[in-house]
Design a protein around this motif. Structure first.
Motif, PDB file in Angstrom:
ATOM      1  N   VAL A  55      59.161  83.523  69.317  1.00  0.00           N
ATOM      2  CA  VAL A  55      58.639  84.113  70.564  1.00  0.00           C
ATOM      3  C   VAL A  55      59.230  83.383  71.764  1.00  0.00           C
ATOM      4  CG1 VAL A  55      56.566  84.485  71.955  1.00  0.00           C
ATOM      5  CG2 VAL A  55      56.520  84.958  69.493  1.00  0.00           C
ATOM      6  N   TRP A  56      59.222  82.043  71.728  1.00  0.00           N
ATOM      7  CA  TRP A  56      59.709  81.254  72.864  1.00  0.00           C
ATOM      8  C   TRP A  56      61.210  81.468  73.074  1.00  0.00           C
ATOM      9  CZ3 TRP A  56      56.884  79.928  76.574  1.00  0.00           C
ATOM     10  CH2 TRP A  56      57.234  78.921  77.472  1.00  0.00           C
ATOM     11  N   GLY A  57      61.913  81.805  72.012  1.00  0.00           N
ATOM     12  CA  GLY A  57      63.335  82.102  72.126  1.00  0.00           C
ATOM     13  C   GLY A  57      63.617  83.402  72.850  1.00  0.00           C
ATOM     14  N   LEU A  58      62.588  84.213  73.018  1.00  0.00           N
ATOM     15  CA  LEU A  58      62.731  85.473  73.760  1.00  0.00           C
ATOM     16  C   LEU A  58      62.164  85.387  75.176  1.00  0.00           C
ATOM     17  CD1 LEU A  58      61.701  87.935  70.913  1.00  0.00           C
ATOM     18  CD2 LEU A  58      64.024  87.368  71.673  1.00  0.00           C
ATOM     19  N   VAL A  59      61.095  84.603  75.360  1.00  0.00           N
ATOM     20  CA  VAL A  59      60.414  84.601  76.663  1.00  0.00           C
ATOM     21  C   VAL A  59      60.421  83.246  77.367  1.00  0.00           C
ATOM     22  CG1 VAL A  59      58.883  86.470  75.935  1.00  0.00           C
ATOM     23  CG2 VAL A  59      58.104  84.098  75.724  1.00  0.00           C
ATOM     24  N   GLY A  60      60.938  82.203  76.726  1.00  0.00           N
ATOM     25  CA  GLY A  60      60.917  80.860  77.309  1.00  0.00           C
ATOM     26  C   GLY A  60      61.936  80.709  78.425  1.00  0.00           C
ATOM     27  N   PRO A  61      62.036  79.505  78.965  1.00  0.00           N
ATOM     28  CA  PRO A  61      63.016  79.238  80.021  1.00  0.00           C
ATOM     29  C   PRO A  61      64.450  79.382  79.516  1.00  0.00           C
ATOM     30  CG  PRO A  61      61.619  77.310  79.617  1.00  0.00           C
ATOM     31  CD  PRO A  61      61.207  78.356  78.651  1.00  0.00           C
ATOM     32  N   ARG A  62      65.378  79.346  80.422  1.00  0.00           N
ATOM     33  CA  ARG A  62      66.790  79.652  80.142  1.00  0.00           C
ATOM     34  C   ARG A  62      67.333  78.995  78.876  1.00  0.00           C
ATOM     35  NH1 ARG A  62      72.035  77.678  83.540  1.00  0.00           N
ATOM     36  NH2 ARG A  62      73.538  78.406  82.016  1.00  0.00           N
TER      37      ARG A  62
END
Length: 195
Positions: A55-62
């Motif tokens: 999930v974080w790989g889609l919505v996290g920071p750059r």
């Protein structure tokens, strides 16, 4: 190194994920024959962490996003060739080889965890797959789980070697960067004796 000489690259959640995943796998791998409950719950922790990272790989920071570091095979092969010849560029986030290793590790660790869940169902009729009739497949699932676990160790050793190599080539401490979240802003001055 002063904060003005560095730039924030990895956010706290990426760093917490990284070290928690390492600890979770280490505990799971080290307790496989000794403390079954600890082994099992460490495996569930690893699966939960992987779910978070997807999930974080889609919505996290750059620099947390897969789009920032996942490259095609040709780019990865080109980067490794340039690394071997001493001409690989420095990346602020993960380089193409590092990105490929992240994908390989996430996939392998997910399969280790899922095969462990299936094995728990086959051997103990427990866990989320307890209702499935996996008993007759127990031996095969156990072999798959063991092979994947050992493959994960090989990938982790490759990851550590890559971190060491990249740290030496680009003259930066990548382990410290994964602790602090910060990397050097600019390239170091080139050694005039090294061409």
């Amino acid at each position: 190194m002063a904060d003005s000489d560095t730039v924030k690259v990895w956010d706290p959640l990426v760093r917490l994920f990284h070290w928690s995943l390492a600890a979770g796998f280490l505990v799971a791998y080290g307790t496989q024959e000794i403390f079954y409950d600890l082994h099992l719950w460490s495996g569930y922790l690893v699966l939960g962490l992987i779910g978070f990272r997807l999930v974080w790989g889609l919505v996290g920071p750059r620099h947390a996003r897969f789009a920032d570091f996942v490259r095609g095979p040709r780019t990865v092969v080109d980067y490794v060739a340039r690394l071997r010849s001493g001409g690989a560029p420095r990346y602020l986030g993960h380089n193409p080889a590092g990105g490929a290793m992240i994908v390989a590790l996430l996939a392998c660790l997910a399969l280790v965890g899922l095969s462990g869940v299936a094995l728990d169902a086959a051997e103990n009729r427990a866990g989320p797959l307890a209702g499935w009739d996996l008993f007759r497949w127990g031996h095969i699932i156990e072999e798959v789980h063991e092979v994947l676990s050992n493959l994960a160790v090989v990938l982790i050793l490759g990851h550590l070697a890559g971190v060491l190599l990249s740290s030496l080539i680009h003259r930066e401490n990548l382990v410290r960067a994964m602790v602090t979240g910060r990397k050097r802003r600019d390239l170091p001055p080139q050694d005039p004796t090294h061409t």
